[in-house]
Design a protein around this motif. Structure first.
Motif, PDB file in Angstrom:
ATOM      1  N   HIS A  26     -17.454   9.633   6.824  1.00  0.00           N
ATOM      2  CA  HIS A  26     -17.594   8.910   5.373  1.00  0.00           C
ATOM      3  C   HIS A  26     -17.742   7.505   5.148  1.00  0.00           C
ATOM      4  O   HIS A  26     -18.774   6.957   4.568  1.00  0.00           O
ATOM      5  CB  HIS A  26     -16.371   9.193   4.467  1.00  0.00           C
ATOM      6  CG  HIS A  26     -16.519  10.553   4.103  1.00  0.00           C
ATOM      7  ND1 HIS A  26     -17.061  11.158   2.661  1.00  0.00           N
ATOM      8  CD2 HIS A  26     -16.196  11.808   4.575  1.00  0.00           C
ATOM      9  CE1 HIS A  26     -16.856  12.247   2.652  1.00  0.00           C
ATOM     10  NE2 HIS A  26     -16.529  12.873   3.723  1.00  0.00           N
ATOM     11  N   LYS A  27     -17.002   6.688   6.278  1.00  0.00           N
ATOM     12  CA  LYS A  27     -17.009   5.036   6.097  1.00  0.00           C
ATOM     13  C   LYS A  27     -18.569   4.856   6.503  1.00  0.00           C
ATOM     14  O   LYS A  27     -19.177   4.041   6.089  1.00  0.00           O
ATOM     15  CB  LYS A  27     -15.951   4.476   7.079  1.00  0.00           C
ATOM     16  CG  LYS A  27     -14.763   4.969   7.153  1.00  0.00           C
ATOM     17  CD  LYS A  27     -14.093   4.390   5.804  1.00  0.00           C
ATOM     18  CE  LYS A  27     -12.433   4.864   5.716  1.00  0.00           C
ATOM     19  NZ  LYS A  27     -11.952   4.676   4.300  1.00  0.00           N
ATOM     20  N   ILE A  71     -13.367  11.182   8.959  1.00  0.00           N
ATOM     21  CA  ILE A  71     -13.198  10.016   8.069  1.00  0.00           C
ATOM     22  C   ILE A  71     -14.396   8.997   8.431  1.00  0.00           C
ATOM     23  O   ILE A  71     -14.783   8.136   7.628  1.00  0.00           O
ATOM     24  CB  ILE A  71     -11.870   9.312   8.315  1.00  0.00           C
ATOM     25  CG1 ILE A  71     -10.794  10.449   7.622  1.00  0.00           C
ATOM     26  CG2 ILE A  71     -11.663   8.103   7.262  1.00  0.00           C
ATOM     27  CD1 ILE A  71      -9.384  10.143   7.845  1.00  0.00           C
ATOM     28  N   CYS A 110     -11.734  12.684   2.448  1.00  0.00           N
ATOM     29  CA  CYS A 110     -12.659  12.482   3.595  1.00  0.00           C
ATOM     30  C   CYS A 110     -12.540  13.075   4.946  1.00  0.00           C
ATOM     31  O   CYS A 110     -13.141  12.847   5.991  1.00  0.00           O
ATOM     32  CB  CYS A 110     -12.325  10.827   3.922  1.00  0.00           C
ATOM     33  SG  CYS A 110     -12.704   9.852   2.544  1.00  0.00           S
ATOM     34  N   THR A 116     -10.210   1.752   6.373  1.00  0.00           N
ATOM     35  CA  THR A 116      -9.121   2.261   5.811  1.00  0.00           C
ATOM     36  C   THR A 116      -8.209   1.078   5.359  1.00  0.00           C
ATOM     37  O   THR A 116      -7.511   1.264   4.302  1.00  0.00           O
ATOM     38  CB  THR A 116      -8.449   2.890   6.955  1.00  0.00           C
ATOM     39  OG1 THR A 116      -9.346   3.991   7.539  1.00  0.00           O
ATOM     40  CG2 THR A 116      -7.062   3.572   6.565  1.00  0.00           C
ATOM     41  N   GLY A 140     -13.395   6.165   0.783  1.00  0.00           N
ATOM     42  CA  GLY A 140     -14.437   6.499   1.708  1.00  0.00           C
ATOM     43  C   GLY A 140     -15.897   5.607   2.066  1.00  0.00           C
ATOM     44  O   GLY A 140     -15.714   4.639   2.743  1.00  0.00           O
ATOM     45  N   GLN A 160      -6.964  12.239   3.337  1.00  0.00           N
ATOM     46  CA  GLN A 160      -7.478  13.297   4.008  1.00  0.00           C
ATOM     47  C   GLN A 160      -8.465  14.283   2.939  1.00  0.00           C
ATOM     48  O   GLN A 160      -9.119  15.070   3.369  1.00  0.00           O
ATOM     49  CB  GLN A 160      -6.389  13.987   4.829  1.00  0.00           C
ATOM     50  CG  GLN A 160      -6.093  13.227   6.030  1.00  0.00           C
ATOM     51  CD  GLN A 160      -4.708  12.698   5.682  1.00  0.00           C
ATOM     52  OE1 GLN A 160      -4.616  11.696   4.442  1.00  0.00           O
ATOM     53  NE2 GLN A 160      -3.624  12.673   6.512  1.00  0.00           N
ATOM     54  N   VAL A 169      -6.348   7.440   9.681  1.00  0.00           N
ATOM     55  CA  VAL A 169      -6.577   8.660   8.720  1.00  0.00           C
ATOM     56  C   VAL A 169      -5.665   8.277   7.465  1.00  0.00           C
ATOM     57  O   VAL A 169      -4.642   7.828   7.420  1.00  0.00           O
ATOM     58  CB  VAL A 169      -5.616   9.902   9.650  1.00  0.00           C
ATOM     59  CG1 VAL A 169      -5.122  11.119   8.590  1.00  0.00           C
ATOM     60  CG2 VAL A 169      -6.276  10.186  10.805  1.00  0.00           C
TER      61      VAL A 169
END
Length: 430
Positions: free
Chosen positions: A183-184, A180, A173, A47, A146, A170, A167
């Motif tokens: 996705h990472k 989230i 992801c 993030t 992501g 949104q 976060v």
């Protein structure tokens, strides 16, 4: 293509928006002969902090005498910032030429019935192609958004990095940290080591994915940590330590506790690479980390006796990191803030992290359709605030109303740092 023609072409592609998925980029790379397979890669998501980690690792590789490419986004002033070889930006002529080659490949995939690639997919393909043409040995690749469905996720890296998970984004992801993190964690590849500073539920997701992929996982504060840290306005020194007791004393000019964690993660990545890459030594690692610069991340400079701080701080986590760093270096000193926030961000959290009751705020538009209106943003401030029509106008007002020794901050969105940087360079010259 000339550089100007390339910009016009990319602007036209931006109308396709953000469309997660790998079909278009895979078709494009197939036509281009899969340039992404011509060199080794390190893949970085998270993030916050992914650009800093990318820059740390890239600079260490270059310092070790290894020809290295770096792909990052967004840019502050010019698209040429996104493609670097040996820490040097691509030239405008070379950028135009490589975008022209990818544009021809786009025509081929459209003829094959594939839908139009997005602007970011075209840039990603161009970066991969440019690095092949430049005969790089390694490329450090930053994820755009992501991970799982990001157009960079076509590589099988030497190491994957997930800096942290909070976060943000949104709409693409998911709404929870766990969604989230899924996705990472999409960048984790079979048998490839993964380094992360994620915590809590996000770490649970990453650990499960690493186990599934038989990926050795190195977790901050478990497998490696910061034993000690000292900070000043010039930078910070940390003692890095792994669970075997190996230690390194490291310096970075980048400010903030969050950057010490980024530094620790990058060091773990380098330690993993050192097992097979003998050109990296303890000396080149320390020198590369100390030499790393990353504009717009609590970047401190000065003009006419004022301290100027540029910081993206474009989401809740980034605003919190700014707040901690500011208090560490400047205590509760009131500041003047030139600020823009994108309308799809958590405005309350960003304002809460950046603005104190005794500050003065100058709200400005960001150069994107996603920008919030300056007048609307000014009304959300817990202190006196005025709206301005441009970043430069806000900065000029902040200069006029401030005195020597005062602090002026530009923050809230990476999009406004380009104009702010150009304003500062012009002001420093005169």
């Amino acid at each position: 293509m000339t550089y100007e023609e390339a910009l016009t072409y990319l602007e036209g592609c931006s109308s396709f928006g953000i469309k997660p998925g790998l079909e278009r980029i895979e078709a494009l790379l197939d036509v281009l002969g899969h340039p992404e397979k011509a060199y080794k890669t390190i893949h970085v998501t998270g993030t916050n902090g992914k650009g800093s980690v990318t820059s740390f690792v890239d600079t260490v590789l270059v310092t070790s005498g290894i020809r290295t490419g770096r792909y990052t986004s967004p840019h502050l002033v010019s698209y040429t910032e996104r493609f670097c070889v040996n820490n040097r930006h691509i030239t405008e002529d070379a950028f135009g030429a490589v975008i022209g080659k990818v544009a021809q490949a786009v025509e081929t995939v459209l003829a094959q019935g594939v839908e139009s690639p997005t602007q970011f997919e075209i840039l990603t393909a161009a970066a991969f192609l440019f690095f092949k043409e430049q005969e790089v040995e390694y490329a450090v690749i930053e994820v755009g958004l992501g991970g799982l469905l990001d157009s960079t996720n076509v590589i099988v890296p030497e190491v994957a990095v997930i800096t942290n998970v909070t976060v943000d984004h949104q709409q693409y992801c998911g709404t929870t940290v766990e969604e989230i993190a899924t996705h990472k964690a999409g960048i984790i590849k079979k048998g490839v080591p993964t380094v992360t500073a994620a915590q809590g539920g996000a770490l649970d997701v990453i650990e499960a994915k690493a186990k599934e992929m038989k990926s050795p996982l190195y977790v901050f504060n478990r497998d490696f940590t910061i034993e000690s840290r000292s900070a000043s306005r010039q930078g910070q020194m940390i003692t890095w330590q792994d669970k075997k007791g190996e230690k390194s004393l490291l310096f970075t000019g980048l400010a903030g506790i969050h950057q010490s964690v980024n530094l620790a993660c990058a060091t773990m990545v380098i330690r993993i690479l050192m097992k097979t890459e003998k050109r990296i030594s303890d000396e080149t690692m320390r020198e590369g980390l100390a030499r790393t610069k990353w504009p717009g991340r609590f970047e401190i400079s000065s003009v006419e006796g004022r301290t100027i701080i540029f910081d993206g701080a474009h989401n809740a986590n980034g605003a919190e990191a700014f707040s901690m760093t500011y208090r560490e270096l400047f205590k509760e000193t009131p500041k003047r803030i030139v600020m823009a926030i994108l309308a799809d961000k958590d405005m309350g959290a960003i304002v809460g992290g950046l603005v104190g009751p005794h500050d003065e705020v100058y709200t400005v538009p960001a150069p994107t359709p996603r920008s919030s209106e300056p007048e609307e943003l000014a009304r959300k401030m817990p202190c006196h605030a005025r709206a301005f029509t441009s970043v430069s106008a806000g900065l000029e007002a902040a200069m006029e109303q401030s005195h020597e020794g005062d602090i002026i901050v530009v923050a809230g969105s990476l999009y406004i740092l380009g104009e702010a940087s150009e304003w500062l360079a012009h002001r420093q010259k005169h």
